[in-house]
Motif scaffolding. Sequence first.
Motif, PDB file in Angstrom:
ATOM      1  N   ILE A 177       0.957  -1.267  -0.037  1.00  0.00           N
ATOM      2  CA  ILE A 177       0.053  -0.036  -0.003  1.00  0.00           C
ATOM      3  C   ILE A 177       0.802   1.302  -0.033  1.00  0.00           C
ATOM      4  CG2 ILE A 177      -1.821   1.232   1.188  1.00  0.00           C
ATOM      5  CD1 ILE A 177      -2.660  -1.326   2.543  1.00  0.00           C
ATOM      6  N   TRP A 178       1.937   1.152   0.718  1.00  0.00           N
ATOM      7  CA  TRP A 178       2.972   2.438   0.787  1.00  0.00           C
ATOM      8  C   TRP A 178       3.516   2.638  -0.445  1.00  0.00           C
ATOM      9  CZ3 TRP A 178       4.685   4.850   5.518  1.00  0.00           C
ATOM     10  CH2 TRP A 178       5.779   5.597   5.353  1.00  0.00           C
ATOM     11  N   ILE A 179       3.958   1.585  -1.038  1.00  0.00           N
ATOM     12  CA  ILE A 179       4.478   1.769  -2.593  1.00  0.00           C
ATOM     13  C   ILE A 179       3.682   2.567  -3.398  1.00  0.00           C
ATOM     14  CG2 ILE A 179       5.452   0.345  -4.461  1.00  0.00           C
ATOM     15  CD1 ILE A 179       6.585  -1.665  -2.187  1.00  0.00           C
ATOM     16  N   MET A 180       2.500   1.939  -3.520  1.00  0.00           N
ATOM     17  CA  MET A 180       1.528   2.481  -4.621  1.00  0.00           C
ATOM     18  C   MET A 180       0.913   3.816  -4.116  1.00  0.00           C
ATOM     19  SD  MET A 180      -1.052  -0.612  -5.819  1.00  0.00           S
ATOM     20  CE  MET A 180      -0.679  -1.975  -4.528  1.00  0.00           C
ATOM     21  N   THR A 181       0.978   4.287  -2.662  1.00  0.00           N
ATOM     22  CA  THR A 181       0.496   5.667  -2.715  1.00  0.00           C
ATOM     23  C   THR A 181       1.614   6.398  -2.932  1.00  0.00           C
ATOM     24  OG1 THR A 181       1.137   5.236  -0.128  1.00  0.00           O
ATOM     25  CG2 THR A 181      -1.182   4.997  -0.723  1.00  0.00           C
ATOM     26  N   HIS A 182       2.800   5.965  -2.853  1.00  0.00           N
ATOM     27  CA  HIS A 182       4.066   6.853  -2.925  1.00  0.00           C
ATOM     28  C   HIS A 182       4.079   7.145  -4.717  1.00  0.00           C
ATOM     29  CE1 HIS A 182       8.260   8.194  -2.770  1.00  0.00           C
ATOM     30  NE2 HIS A 182       8.555   7.480  -3.899  1.00  0.00           N
ATOM     31  N   PHE A 183       3.831   6.015  -5.427  1.00  0.00           N
ATOM     32  CA  PHE A 183       3.718   6.350  -6.992  1.00  0.00           C
ATOM     33  C   PHE A 183       2.605   7.163  -7.420  1.00  0.00           C
ATOM     34  CE2 PHE A 183       6.370   1.950  -7.611  1.00  0.00           C
ATOM     35  CZ  PHE A 183       7.603   2.514  -7.285  1.00  0.00           C
ATOM     36  N   GLU A 184       1.509   6.969  -6.461  1.00  0.00           N
ATOM     37  CA  GLU A 184       0.562   7.861  -7.288  1.00  0.00           C
ATOM     38  C   GLU A 184       0.916   9.327  -6.617  1.00  0.00           C
ATOM     39  OE1 GLU A 184      -3.727   8.651  -8.076  1.00  0.00           O
ATOM     40  OE2 GLU A 184      -2.028   7.356  -8.616  1.00  0.00           O
ATOM     41  N   ALA A 185       1.344   9.714  -5.713  1.00  0.00           N
ATOM     42  CA  ALA A 185       1.759  10.930  -5.083  1.00  0.00           C
ATOM     43  C   ALA A 185       2.836  11.317  -6.070  1.00  0.00           C
ATOM     44  CB  ALA A 185       2.444  10.925  -4.013  1.00  0.00           C
ATOM     45  N   LYS A 186       3.886  10.672  -6.493  1.00  0.00           N
ATOM     46  CA  LYS A 186       4.788  11.112  -7.601  1.00  0.00           C
ATOM     47  C   LYS A 186       4.173  11.353  -8.891  1.00  0.00           C
ATOM     48  CE  LYS A 186       8.856   9.395  -7.867  1.00  0.00           C
ATOM     49  NZ  LYS A 186      10.112   8.252  -8.005  1.00  0.00           N
ATOM     50  N   ARG A 187       3.047  10.522  -9.237  1.00  0.00           N
ATOM     51  CA  ARG A 187       2.502  10.678 -10.731  1.00  0.00           C
ATOM     52  C   ARG A 187       1.687  11.755 -10.620  1.00  0.00           C
ATOM     53  NH1 ARG A 187      -2.274   9.891 -12.933  1.00  0.00           N
ATOM     54  NH2 ARG A 187      -3.216   9.116 -11.214  1.00  0.00           N
ATOM     55  N   LEU A 188       1.036  12.229  -9.593  1.00  0.00           N
ATOM     56  CA  LEU A 188       0.348  13.595  -9.403  1.00  0.00           C
ATOM     57  C   LEU A 188       1.288  14.901  -9.071  1.00  0.00           C
ATOM     58  CD1 LEU A 188      -2.784  12.093  -7.570  1.00  0.00           C
ATOM     59  CD2 LEU A 188      -2.637  12.849 -10.043  1.00  0.00           C
ATOM     60  N   GLY A 189       2.331  14.606  -8.566  1.00  0.00           N
ATOM     61  CA  GLY A 189       3.149  15.680  -8.121  1.00  0.00           C
ATOM     62  C   GLY A 189       2.783  16.126  -6.690  1.00  0.00           C
ATOM     63  N   LEU A 190       2.498  15.438  -5.746  1.00  0.00           N
ATOM     64  CA  LEU A 190       2.037  15.831  -4.666  1.00  0.00           C
ATOM     65  C   LEU A 190       3.031  15.846  -3.522  1.00  0.00           C
ATOM     66  CD1 LEU A 190      -1.404  13.730  -4.164  1.00  0.00           C
ATOM     67  CD2 LEU A 190      -1.049  15.894  -5.247  1.00  0.00           C
ATOM     68  N   ARG A 191       2.850  17.027  -2.809  1.00  0.00           N
ATOM     69  CA  ARG A 191       3.959  17.330  -1.631  1.00  0.00           C
ATOM     70  C   ARG A 191       3.835  16.635  -0.369  1.00  0.00           C
ATOM     71  NH1 ARG A 191       2.002  20.443   2.031  1.00  0.00           N
ATOM     72  NH2 ARG A 191      -0.131  21.858   1.483  1.00  0.00           N
ATOM     73  N   GLY A 192       4.675  16.783   0.566  1.00  0.00           N
ATOM     74  CA  GLY A 192       4.515  16.302   2.114  1.00  0.00           C
ATOM     75  C   GLY A 192       3.654  17.717   2.555  1.00  0.00           C
ATOM     76  N   LEU A 193       3.199  17.540   3.922  1.00  0.00           N
ATOM     77  CA  LEU A 193       2.970  18.355   4.899  1.00  0.00           C
ATOM     78  C   LEU A 193       3.965  19.272   4.949  1.00  0.00           C
ATOM     79  CD1 LEU A 193       1.123  16.108   7.512  1.00  0.00           C
ATOM     80  CD2 LEU A 193      -0.166  17.401   5.542  1.00  0.00           C
ATOM     81  N   LYS A 194       3.618  20.547   5.329  1.00  0.00           N
ATOM     82  CA  LYS A 194       4.426  21.805   5.684  1.00  0.00           C
ATOM     83  C   LYS A 194       4.914  21.647   6.971  1.00  0.00           C
ATOM     84  CE  LYS A 194       2.511  24.759   2.216  1.00  0.00           C
ATOM     85  NZ  LYS A 194       1.921  25.962   1.903  1.00  0.00           N
ATOM     86  N   ASP A 195       5.804  22.223   7.663  1.00  0.00           N
ATOM     87  CA  ASP A 195       6.359  22.236   9.095  1.00  0.00           C
ATOM     88  C   ASP A 195       5.219  22.751   9.912  1.00  0.00           C
ATOM     89  OD1 ASP A 195       8.787  21.238   8.374  1.00  0.00           O
ATOM     90  OD2 ASP A 195       9.740  23.180   8.227  1.00  0.00           O
ATOM     91  N   ASP A 196       4.569  23.814   9.486  1.00  0.00           N
ATOM     92  CA  ASP A 196       3.291  24.088  10.466  1.00  0.00           C
ATOM     93  C   ASP A 196       2.373  23.240  10.624  1.00  0.00           C
ATOM     94  OD1 ASP A 196       2.437  24.805   8.008  1.00  0.00           O
ATOM     95  OD2 ASP A 196       2.052  27.050   8.072  1.00  0.00           O
ATOM     96  N   GLU A 197       2.146  22.159   9.600  1.00  0.00           N
ATOM     97  CA  GLU A 197       1.090  21.336   9.708  1.00  0.00           C
ATOM     98  C   GLU A 197       1.430  20.043  10.483  1.00  0.00           C
ATOM     99  OE1 GLU A 197      -1.080  21.831   5.526  1.00  0.00           O
ATOM    100  OE2 GLU A 197       0.869  21.174   5.354  1.00  0.00           O
ATOM    101  N   LEU A 198       2.816  20.011  11.095  1.00  0.00           N
ATOM    102  CA  LEU A 198       3.176  19.042  11.997  1.00  0.00           C
ATOM    103  C   LEU A 198       3.059  19.139  13.331  1.00  0.00           C
ATOM    104  CD1 LEU A 198       6.539  18.148   9.909  1.00  0.00           C
ATOM    105  CD2 LEU A 198       4.443  17.193   9.512  1.00  0.00           C
ATOM    106  N   PRO A 199       2.869  18.037  13.799  1.00  0.00           N
ATOM    107  CA  PRO A 199       2.563  18.331  15.364  1.00  0.00           C
ATOM    108  C   PRO A 199       3.946  18.694  16.142  1.00  0.00           C
ATOM    109  CG  PRO A 199       2.680  16.058  15.001  1.00  0.00           C
ATOM    110  CD  PRO A 199       2.945  16.751  13.693  1.00  0.00           C
TER     111      PRO A 199
END
Length: 665
Positions: free
Chosen positions: A334-356
């Motif tokens: 599941i991790w691998i496929m969500t990673h590839f989907e994020a790369k395909r769509l050009g999605l970023r991770g969360l910003k610093d101010d969105e982290l706990p």
Amino acid sequence: MEENKFQALSQEEQQELIEKYDPEAGTRKLTGLTAKIAFFGLLAFSIFQIYTAAFKPLMAQLQRSVHLGFGLSLIFLLFPASKKLRKKGGVAWYDAILAVLSVGVGAYWPLMMEDLVMRVGRLTTLDFAVGIIAILLVLEATRRTVGLPITIIAAIFMVYALYGPYMPGFLAHRGLTVERLVQTMFFTTEGILGTPLGVSSTFIFVFLLFGAFLIKTGVGEYFNDLAVLIAGKRIGGPAKVAIFSSALQGTISGSSVANVVTSGAFTIPMMKRLGYKKEFAGAVEASASTGGQLMPPIMGAAAFLMVEFIGGGITYWDIAKAAAIPAVLYFAGIWIMTHFEAKRLGLRGLKDDELPNRAEVLKKLYLLIPIVSIIALLMTDISVMRGALWSILITVAVSAIRKETRIGFRGFIDALIDGARTALAVAAATAAAGIIVGVVTKTGLGLKMANGLIDLAAGMTSSPKGVLILTLFFTMVASLILGMGSPTTANYVITSTIAAPAIILLGVPDLSAHLFVFYFGIIADITPPVALAAFAAAGVSGGEPIRTGVISSKLAIAAFIIPYVFVLSPEMLMIDTTWYGTAWVVFTSMCGMIAIGAGMIGYWYRKVMAIERVFAVIAGLLLIYPERISDITGLVLFGILFVLQVFIKKEDKNKPAASEQTLSN
């Protein structure tokens, strides 16, 4: 990070959604005297279970009948006859009568023990009446708490027991009289009071209680924060947060639907906000939450049943250890496929101010101590029940470290109540499962079905390996159908009784066979058309339910492949193997999951062309199939695809962020 910063659903909306897809959560709101009766009944239920676990369980019939009496009577007080009656505070007159009858059924064995033992095999008119009432109460309680599927299956099995001589072909048997059926169902340990209810009345209850105490510490919210801290900044971070937190939640949750809604209320809005489509966001949470039932050490309580069903000296730790690598590969897929989907769509991770706040999260690492302790205790010679009881005490002690996690007296009582409430559906489901097991035992249906499946496979191929693979396929289909709409414990009992014997007859180790049917019974929750976990996730995400279920099945493709691998190659379960053999299987399987993930998503280091996708899936299947020649061939294909992706990367000025291609393409 504020506790509900990304949460789209209120607590009331979450509960409503859970109740819609999970009958176990559909209790009525009691008031007045009936509320007090239910409160003290639940409290007494927990105290009885703790006392017998701490000192010594009663004789099997007594322990199980008292457990059943508590469970049935409280079910009829708390669970109305229909969804429309849930909001009414009072208990209907007929429910009060059913609750009183349930108390009588539960007390019958303790009160009549000596007489029942003396006239074993001979029923009086009173015995017969009590047995009939017990069967009917179990079926109705199961319908209210678990739903119609398992209730109908149990009823069909009893009809099959009575009308055996009229059944076609290999299904025919001598048949049971009504009196003999009633005797088997309630006056032996082969029916309602059989092994499934026995496990519910001992191991499962104390582990559900352990989970209730863990929840009181706030560990569920902590899992979310810890997951965000670890995975949030990575590519497509929120999807990875969902996977990580759901794997952790699986250690304390016994319900895929409840896991989806409570965890998904936090993770799904994050994924949608980042740019994942709503069906994909719901599918990630559904597949990850369902996988929580496959994650050791608790595995939705089915591992306790597995110990009893397999026997032969196998321990709980043996099962948890064997299930570890398949579970890791499942979540890795599941991790691998969500990673590839994020790369395909050009999605970023969360910003610093969105982290706990990192410091605050790290300060609460002590909340993981109870989980570490239960794993450590299960590795020792201490009994499973004692291990769970010690872990409850450790949880209470650890919670006192900080004020916000402390379990006070009221929290302690609430945990006892919540644990008992959670156990009600399990008690009903295991009692109904006992009916199925009893019929199978008396009629020999398990062996008949096993021989029938093998004969069907042998009629299609003469190759021994071909017969095994076809039998596995037929068993998979049967497990998926039997697992639809059934809770974890019940669907394992059904599939292990009906489907597993076919595989075992072909020489497959018992543990491999039982884990095989367990896997497919569990992933029925995300397999259309009855994909309850996926439908619940669609309720949170606003996506289309069937499409969410289809994408969930694609993301969980590992669960459809890995069981075949550990049947054909027990090294994956660490059975009769060396560390080298296990490491090789894990390495090739992980490479295979990467290739399959790239093929299904259509992206790796760059866009994967149509012909590359075909070869990627073929390479993945070859790598996962446990043969040296297939491994070498798969590695060669994998290497070629890797080179094409990395070193012959085409220039693409239009980055994939604007792509409208969907997962199904």
